[in-house]
Write a protein that holds these residues in place. Sequence first.
Motif, PDB file in Angstrom:
ATOM      1  N   PRO A  18       0.938  -1.108   0.180  1.00  0.00           N
ATOM      2  CA  PRO A  18      -0.072   0.132   0.047  1.00  0.00           C
ATOM      3  C   PRO A  18       0.861   1.144  -0.103  1.00  0.00           C
ATOM      4  N   CYS A  19       2.133   1.238   0.356  1.00  0.00           N
ATOM      5  CA  CYS A  19       2.917   2.517   0.207  1.00  0.00           C
ATOM      6  C   CYS A  19       3.406   2.614  -1.025  1.00  0.00           C
ATOM      7  N   GLY A  20       3.251   1.835  -1.820  1.00  0.00           N
ATOM      8  CA  GLY A  20       3.640   2.230  -3.247  1.00  0.00           C
ATOM      9  C   GLY A  20       4.759   1.369  -3.620  1.00  0.00           C
ATOM     10  N   GLU A  21       5.491   0.546  -2.701  1.00  0.00           N
ATOM     11  CA  GLU A  21       6.636  -0.146  -2.955  1.00  0.00           C
ATOM     12  C   GLU A  21       6.710  -1.583  -3.032  1.00  0.00           C
ATOM     13  N   CYS A  37       9.445  -4.086   4.244  1.00  0.00           N
ATOM     14  CA  CYS A  37       9.311  -3.103   3.270  1.00  0.00           C
ATOM     15  C   CYS A  37      10.396  -2.094   3.075  1.00  0.00           C
ATOM     16  N   THR A  38      11.148  -2.187   1.977  1.00  0.00           N
ATOM     17  CA  THR A  38      11.996  -1.112   1.798  1.00  0.00           C
ATOM     18  C   THR A  38      11.620   0.319   1.546  1.00  0.00           C
ATOM     19  N   GLY A  39      10.305   0.443   1.532  1.00  0.00           N
ATOM     20  CA  GLY A  39       9.541   1.850   1.587  1.00  0.00           C
ATOM     21  C   GLY A  39       9.115   2.453   2.642  1.00  0.00           C
ATOM     22  N   CYS A  40       8.402   1.899   3.468  1.00  0.00           N
ATOM     23  CA  CYS A  40       7.945   2.421   4.640  1.00  0.00           C
ATOM     24  C   CYS A  40       8.517   1.545   6.029  1.00  0.00           C
TER      25      CYS A  40
END
Length: 70
Positions: A18-21, A37-40
């Motif tokens: 859901p964060c786009g990553e 997750c490497t995004g969030c």
Amino acid sequence: MAIKYNIGDIVALKKVHPCGENKWEILRTGVDFKLKCTGCGRQIWIPRIDFEKRVRKILVDGKWESVNKG
């Protein structure tokens, strides 16, 4: 031949978070996998069988390599 996944590997899963990553770092392996997750930075636990169905690519030496299904 089964792929050997190691702690610290970066993998791309089929669905986007859901964060786009869609890139995840492996924190733990075994019957269950712990991924971050490497995004969030969110951490999840996922059963090995589900992980192996969802993983699409793995980052090896700075290059993305496809995980061959079958």
